[in-house]
Design a protein around this motif. Sequence first.
Motif, PDB file in Angstrom:
ATOM      1  N   TYR A  19       0.822  -1.207   0.000  1.00 10.83           N
ATOM      2  CA  TYR A  19       0.000   0.000   0.000  1.00 10.83           C
ATOM      3  C   TYR A  19       0.860   1.263   0.000  1.00 10.83           C
ATOM      4  O   TYR A  19       0.530   2.247  -0.648  1.00 10.83           O
ATOM      5  CB  TYR A  19      -0.965   0.012   1.188  1.00 10.83           C
ATOM      6  CG  TYR A  19      -2.230  -0.765   0.923  1.00 10.83           C
ATOM      7  CD1 TYR A  19      -3.151  -0.341  -0.027  1.00 10.83           C
ATOM      8  CD2 TYR A  19      -2.513  -1.933   1.618  1.00 10.83           C
ATOM      9  CE1 TYR A  19      -4.306  -1.053  -0.271  1.00 10.83           C
ATOM     10  CE2 TYR A  19      -3.674  -2.654   1.377  1.00 10.83           C
ATOM     11  CZ  TYR A  19      -4.566  -2.204   0.431  1.00 10.83           C
ATOM     12  OH  TYR A  19      -5.713  -2.907   0.182  1.00 10.83           O
ATOM     13  N   LYS A  20       1.989   1.241   0.707  1.00 13.19           N
ATOM     14  CA  LYS A  20       2.883   2.406   0.697  1.00 13.19           C
ATOM     15  C   LYS A  20       3.474   2.613  -0.698  1.00 13.19           C
ATOM     16  O   LYS A  20       3.606   3.751  -1.156  1.00 13.19           O
ATOM     17  CB  LYS A  20       3.987   2.250   1.746  1.00 13.19           C
ATOM     18  CG  LYS A  20       3.464   2.447   3.154  1.00 13.19           C
ATOM     19  CD  LYS A  20       4.574   2.316   4.169  1.00 13.19           C
ATOM     20  CE  LYS A  20       4.048   2.563   5.573  1.00 13.19           C
ATOM     21  NZ  LYS A  20       5.078   2.439   6.589  1.00 13.19           N
ATOM     22  N   GLU A  21       3.796   1.529  -1.382  1.00 15.74           N
ATOM     23  CA  GLU A  21       4.283   1.642  -2.762  1.00 15.74           C
ATOM     24  C   GLU A  21       3.196   2.202  -3.673  1.00 15.74           C
ATOM     25  O   GLU A  21       3.475   3.018  -4.552  1.00 15.74           O
ATOM     26  CB  GLU A  21       4.759   0.281  -3.257  1.00 15.74           C
ATOM     27  CG  GLU A  21       6.032  -0.184  -2.595  1.00 15.74           C
ATOM     28  CD  GLU A  21       6.394  -1.632  -2.915  1.00 15.74           C
ATOM     29  OE1 GLU A  21       5.745  -2.251  -3.771  1.00 15.74           O
ATOM     30  OE2 GLU A  21       7.335  -2.140  -2.276  1.00 15.74           O
ATOM     31  N   TRP A  24       3.063   5.906  -3.326  1.00 12.50           N
ATOM     32  CA  TRP A  24       4.137   6.555  -4.078  1.00 12.50           C
ATOM     33  C   TRP A  24       3.817   6.596  -5.574  1.00 12.50           C
ATOM     34  O   TRP A  24       4.179   7.543  -6.264  1.00 12.50           O
ATOM     35  CB  TRP A  24       5.467   5.843  -3.851  1.00 12.50           C
ATOM     36  CG  TRP A  24       6.174   6.374  -2.636  1.00 12.50           C
ATOM     37  CD1 TRP A  24       6.253   5.794  -1.422  1.00 12.50           C
ATOM     38  CD2 TRP A  24       6.874   7.610  -2.534  1.00 12.50           C
ATOM     39  NE1 TRP A  24       6.968   6.599  -0.567  1.00 12.50           N
ATOM     40  CE2 TRP A  24       7.358   7.712  -1.227  1.00 12.50           C
ATOM     41  CE3 TRP A  24       7.141   8.646  -3.433  1.00 12.50           C
ATOM     42  CZ2 TRP A  24       8.102   8.802  -0.779  1.00 12.50           C
ATOM     43  CZ3 TRP A  24       7.884   9.734  -2.981  1.00 12.50           C
ATOM     44  CH2 TRP A  24       8.357   9.805  -1.675  1.00 12.50           C
ATOM     45  N   ARG A  25       3.153   5.572  -6.085  1.00 15.99           N
ATOM     46  CA  ARG A  25       2.839   5.543  -7.519  1.00 15.99           C
ATOM     47  C   ARG A  25       1.729   6.517  -7.895  1.00 15.99           C
ATOM     48  O   ARG A  25       1.811   7.188  -8.915  1.00 15.99           O
ATOM     49  CB  ARG A  25       2.438   4.130  -7.959  1.00 15.99           C
ATOM     50  CG  ARG A  25       3.594   3.194  -8.128  1.00 15.99           C
ATOM     51  CD  ARG A  25       3.211   1.936  -8.887  1.00 15.99           C
ATOM     52  NE  ARG A  25       2.039   1.264  -8.380  1.00 15.99           N
ATOM     53  CZ  ARG A  25       2.024   0.337  -7.433  1.00 15.99           C
ATOM     54  NH1 ARG A  25       3.153  -0.021  -6.865  1.00 15.99           N
ATOM     55  NH2 ARG A  25       0.906  -0.231  -7.046  1.00 15.99           N
ATOM     56  N   VAL A  26       0.670   6.581  -7.096  1.00 18.41           N
ATOM     57  CA  VAL A  26      -0.479   7.412  -7.469  1.00 18.41           C
ATOM     58  C   VAL A  26      -0.377   8.826  -6.930  1.00 18.41           C
ATOM     59  O   VAL A  26      -1.059   9.721  -7.424  1.00 18.41           O
ATOM     60  CB  VAL A  26      -1.826   6.773  -7.056  1.00 18.41           C
ATOM     61  CG1 VAL A  26      -2.003   5.437  -7.715  1.00 18.41           C
ATOM     62  CG2 VAL A  26      -1.964   6.665  -5.560  1.00 18.41           C
ATOM     63  N   GLY A  27       0.447   9.031  -5.932  1.00 12.32           N
ATOM     64  CA  GLY A  27       0.661  10.374  -5.416  1.00 12.32           C
ATOM     65  C   GLY A  27      -0.334  10.764  -4.339  1.00 12.32           C
ATOM     66  O   GLY A  27      -1.348  10.107  -4.129  1.00 12.32           O
ATOM     67  N   PRO A  28      -0.023  11.847  -3.662  1.00 11.72           N
ATOM     68  CA  PRO A  28      -0.870  12.305  -2.567  1.00 11.72           C
ATOM     69  C   PRO A  28      -2.188  12.893  -3.065  1.00 11.72           C
ATOM     70  O   PRO A  28      -2.261  13.437  -4.160  1.00 11.72           O
ATOM     71  CB  PRO A  28      -0.015  13.375  -1.882  1.00 11.72           C
ATOM     72  CG  PRO A  28       0.922  13.842  -2.932  1.00 11.72           C
ATOM     73  CD  PRO A  28       1.147  12.675  -3.850  1.00 11.72           C
ATOM     74  N   GLY A  29      -3.217  12.739  -2.254  1.00 15.51           N
ATOM     75  CA  GLY A  29      -4.481  13.411  -2.536  1.00 15.51           C
ATOM     76  C   GLY A  29      -5.484  12.646  -3.377  1.00 15.51           C
ATOM     77  O   GLY A  29      -6.628  13.059  -3.475  1.00 15.51           O
ATOM     78  N   ALA A  61       6.093  12.099   9.017  1.00 10.14           N
ATOM     79  CA  ALA A  61       7.332  11.926   8.254  1.00 10.14           C
ATOM     80  C   ALA A  61       7.043  11.378   6.862  1.00 10.14           C
ATOM     81  O   ALA A  61       7.628  11.831   5.875  1.00 10.14           O
ATOM     82  CB  ALA A  61       8.290  11.001   8.995  1.00 10.14           C
ATOM     83  N   PHE A  62       6.126  10.409   6.766  1.00  9.35           N
ATOM     84  CA  PHE A  62       5.786   9.813   5.480  1.00  9.35           C
ATOM     85  C   PHE A  62       5.178  10.859   4.541  1.00  9.35           C
ATOM     86  O   PHE A  62       5.562  10.971   3.381  1.00  9.35           O
ATOM     87  CB  PHE A  62       4.809   8.650   5.699  1.00  9.35           C
ATOM     88  CG  PHE A  62       4.532   7.837   4.460  1.00  9.35           C
ATOM     89  CD1 PHE A  62       5.514   7.043   3.899  1.00  9.35           C
ATOM     90  CD2 PHE A  62       3.280   7.856   3.862  1.00  9.35           C
ATOM     91  CE1 PHE A  62       5.261   6.277   2.766  1.00  9.35           C
ATOM     92  CE2 PHE A  62       3.016   7.098   2.735  1.00  9.35           C
ATOM     93  CZ  PHE A  62       4.013   6.311   2.187  1.00  9.35           C
ATOM     94  N   ASN A  69       9.511  14.764  -2.156  1.00  5.83           N
ATOM     95  CA  ASN A  69      10.156  13.946  -3.182  1.00  5.83           C
ATOM     96  C   ASN A  69       9.259  13.474  -4.320  1.00  5.83           C
ATOM     97  O   ASN A  69       9.769  12.929  -5.301  1.00  5.83           O
ATOM     98  CB  ASN A  69      10.789  12.707  -2.523  1.00  5.83           C
ATOM     99  CG  ASN A  69      11.855  13.102  -1.537  1.00  5.83           C
ATOM    100  OD1 ASN A  69      12.814  13.747  -1.891  1.00  5.83           O
ATOM    101  ND2 ASN A  69      11.657  12.743  -0.287  1.00  5.83           N
ATOM    102  N   TYR A  70       7.954  13.646  -4.212  1.00  3.76           N
ATOM    103  CA  TYR A  70       7.069  13.143  -5.252  1.00  3.76           C
ATOM    104  C   TYR A  70       7.159  14.059  -6.463  1.00  3.76           C
ATOM    105  O   TYR A  70       7.132  15.273  -6.353  1.00  3.76           O
ATOM    106  CB  TYR A  70       5.624  13.070  -4.754  1.00  3.76           C
ATOM    107  CG  TYR A  70       4.695  12.428  -5.754  1.00  3.76           C
ATOM    108  CD1 TYR A  70       4.723  11.076  -5.959  1.00  3.76           C
ATOM    109  CD2 TYR A  70       3.823  13.191  -6.498  1.00  3.76           C
ATOM    110  CE1 TYR A  70       3.895  10.467  -6.891  1.00  3.76           C
ATOM    111  CE2 TYR A  70       2.981  12.617  -7.427  1.00  3.76           C
ATOM    112  CZ  TYR A  70       3.021  11.238  -7.605  1.00  3.76           C
ATOM    113  OH  TYR A  70       2.189  10.671  -8.537  1.00  3.76           O
ATOM    114  N   ASP A  71       7.251  13.451  -7.628  1.00  2.00           N
ATOM    115  CA  ASP A  71       7.314  14.213  -8.877  1.00  2.00           C
ATOM    116  C   ASP A  71       5.882  14.476  -9.337  1.00  2.00           C
ATOM    117  O   ASP A  71       5.199  13.566  -9.803  1.00  2.00           O
ATOM    118  CB  ASP A  71       8.081  13.410  -9.939  1.00  2.00           C
ATOM    119  CG  ASP A  71       8.230  14.157 -11.237  1.00  2.00           C
ATOM    120  OD1 ASP A  71       7.773  15.333 -11.329  1.00  2.00           O
ATOM    121  OD2 ASP A  71       8.786  13.577 -12.174  1.00  2.00           O
TER     122      ASP A  71
END
Length: 74
Positions: A19-21, A24-29, A61-62, A69-71
């Motif tokens: 789920y954490k991965e 990272w793939r779909v991004g925040p929000g 922190a997450f 760092n998210y593009d």
Amino acid sequence: MSKYRELETRDLIDKIKEYKELIWRVGPGSERTIEAVQEIQGMEKELKARNAEFEATDWKAFTREIKENYDFTY
């Protein structure tokens, strides 16, 4: 009763990583991110109920790490 009760402790820890991965793939929000966070929280609650040894997510922190760092360019 927890919907995670039937899963082995190691499986829960692996699912949290998945789920954490996903986050990272779909991004925040996104809606998927919100669902993933809720799933992680439920799984961690189950792990705590089992007194399992695991590293609980430090959500501040997450979130900060993702924001830094998210593009955001697609």
